[in-house]
Design an enzyme around this catalytic site. Structure first.
Site, PDB file in Angstrom:
ATOM      1  N   ASN A  43       0.831  -1.207   0.000  1.00 27.42           N
ATOM      2  CA  ASN A  43       0.000   0.000   0.000  1.00 27.42           C
ATOM      3  C   ASN A  43       0.863   1.253   0.000  1.00 27.42           C
ATOM      4  O   ASN A  43       1.927   1.301   0.625  1.00 27.42           O
ATOM      5  CB  ASN A  43      -1.011  -0.002   1.156  1.00 27.42           C
ATOM      6  N   VAL A  44       0.397   2.249  -0.752  1.00 30.49           N
ATOM      7  CA  VAL A  44       1.099   3.524  -0.886  1.00 30.49           C
ATOM      8  C   VAL A  44       0.082   4.630  -0.609  1.00 30.49           C
ATOM      9  O   VAL A  44      -0.812   4.876  -1.427  1.00 30.49           O
ATOM     10  CB  VAL A  44       1.714   3.679  -2.294  1.00 30.49           C
ATOM     11  N   GLU A  45       0.220   5.252   0.568  1.00 32.54           N
ATOM     12  CA  GLU A  45      -0.761   6.261   0.967  1.00 32.54           C
ATOM     13  C   GLU A  45      -0.404   7.637   0.413  1.00 32.54           C
ATOM     14  O   GLU A  45       0.663   7.838  -0.182  1.00 32.54           O
ATOM     15  CB  GLU A  45      -0.877   6.272   2.498  1.00 32.54           C
ATOM     16  N   CYS A  54      -4.120   0.877  -2.517  1.00 38.72           N
ATOM     17  CA  CYS A  54      -4.036  -0.376  -1.760  1.00 38.72           C
ATOM     18  C   CYS A  54      -2.914  -1.246  -2.352  1.00 38.72           C
ATOM     19  O   CYS A  54      -2.511  -1.054  -3.512  1.00 38.72           O
ATOM     20  CB  CYS A  54      -5.344  -1.144  -1.844  1.00 38.72           C
ATOM     21  N   GLU A  56      -3.134  -4.092  -3.444  1.00 36.12           N
ATOM     22  CA  GLU A  56      -3.636  -4.805  -4.618  1.00 36.12           C
ATOM     23  C   GLU A  56      -3.510  -3.960  -5.880  1.00 36.12           C
ATOM     24  O   GLU A  56      -3.376  -4.500  -6.983  1.00 36.12           O
ATOM     25  CB  GLU A  56      -5.097  -5.215  -4.400  1.00 36.12           C
ATOM     26  N   CYS A  87      -9.975  -5.493   0.596  1.00 38.33           N
ATOM     27  CA  CYS A  87     -11.168  -4.652   0.750  1.00 38.33           C
ATOM     28  C   CYS A  87     -12.107  -4.880  -0.439  1.00 38.33           C
ATOM     29  O   CYS A  87     -11.735  -5.503  -1.440  1.00 38.33           O
ATOM     30  CB  CYS A  87     -10.764  -3.176   0.858  1.00 38.33           C
ATOM     31  N   CYS A  90     -10.878  -3.795  -3.839  1.00 43.58           N
ATOM     32  CA  CYS A  90      -9.789  -4.629  -4.356  1.00 43.58           C
ATOM     33  C   CYS A  90     -10.266  -6.019  -4.749  1.00 43.58           C
ATOM     34  O   CYS A  90      -9.666  -6.658  -5.611  1.00 43.58           O
ATOM     35  CB  CYS A  90      -8.639  -4.655  -3.364  1.00 43.58           C
TER      36      CYS A  90
HETATM   37  N1  THU Z   1      -5.338  -1.515   2.389  1.00 41.04           N
HETATM   38  C1  THU Z   1      -4.773  -2.274   1.412  1.00 41.04           C
HETATM   39  O1  THU Z   1      -3.631  -2.032   0.987  1.00 41.04           O
HETATM   40  N2  THU Z   1      -5.495  -3.307   0.906  1.00 41.04           N
HETATM   41  C2  THU Z   1      -6.723  -3.685   1.360  1.00 41.04           C
HETATM   42  O2  THU Z   1      -7.348  -4.581   0.788  1.00 41.04           O
HETATM   43  C3  THU Z   1      -7.264  -3.052   2.560  1.00 41.04           C
HETATM   44  C4  THU Z   1      -6.663  -1.734   2.903  1.00 41.04           C
HETATM   45  C5  THU Z   1      -4.564  -0.379   2.921  1.00 41.04           C
HETATM   46  C6  THU Z   1      -5.053   0.967   2.460  1.00 41.04           C
HETATM   47  C7  THU Z   1      -4.562   1.876   3.570  1.00 41.04           C
HETATM   48  O3  THU Z   1      -3.254   2.288   3.257  1.00 41.04           O
HETATM   49  C8  THU Z   1      -4.526   0.993   4.795  1.00 41.04           C
HETATM   50  O4  THU Z   1      -4.622  -0.358   4.331  1.00 41.04           O
HETATM   51  C9  THU Z   1      -5.651   1.258   5.780  1.00 41.04           C
HETATM   52  O5  THU Z   1      -6.890   1.184   5.143  1.00 41.04           O
END
Ligand code: THU
Length: 129
Positions: A43-45, A54, A56, A87, A90
């Site tokens: 994940n890259v915010e 996400c 994915e 999620c 994804c």
């Molecule tokens: N996140 C993912 O990378 N994949 C998912 O399927 C669920 C959520 C990440 C997004 C965010 O950076 C962190 O988890 C909290 O939601």
């Protein structure tokens, strides 16, 4: 035959590359492609939280960048290495590139996309393919 240990270890390694300064919640993902390739993501915010990618998203981009193909087995984990569920958004991404038979390692064991995204909306709904 899927080596789930390899997928899980790769996903766990990817959490170290996660950029999650806002949530502090690291995610790593790994998947096997039908030609034997391994693809991965983290994940890259973003300061604009809604733009967060996400794990994915990165994985699907890795799939396309490496030549495409169909996902056959997938796993994602949190920063502690615990298996988590993708999620809802994804699951839709994974469905597009793996379809109903894609296998996922879940906290409840191995399940298919058809099980974790029942009655999915996809290309066939729009008359494609
Ligand atoms: N996140 C993912 O990378 N994949 C998912 O399927 C669920 C959520 C990440 C997004 C965010 O950076 C962190 O988890 C909290 O939601």
């Amino acid at each position: 035959m899927t080596d789930w240990d390899v997928l899980r270890t790769t996903a766990q390694q990817m959490t170290a590359r996660s950029y999650a300064p806002y949530s502090g919640y690291r995610v790593g993902a790994a998947a096997l492609v039908d030609d034997g390739r391994l693809v991965r993501g983290c994940n890259v915010e973003n300061a604009s939280l809604g733009l967060t990618l996400c794990a994915e998203c990165g994985l699907v981009s890795d799939l396309a960048a490496g030549g495409g193909g169909r996902l056959v087995a997938f796993c994602c984990v949190d920063g502690q290495g615990a298996v988590i569920m993708p999620c809802g958004r994804c699951r839709q991404l994974l469905w597009e590139h793996g379809g109903p038979p894609l296998q996922l390692l879940t906290p409840a064991g191995v399940q298919t996309m058809a099980e974790v995204l029942p009655q999915a909306f996809d290309a066939t709904t729009m008359g494609h393919r």
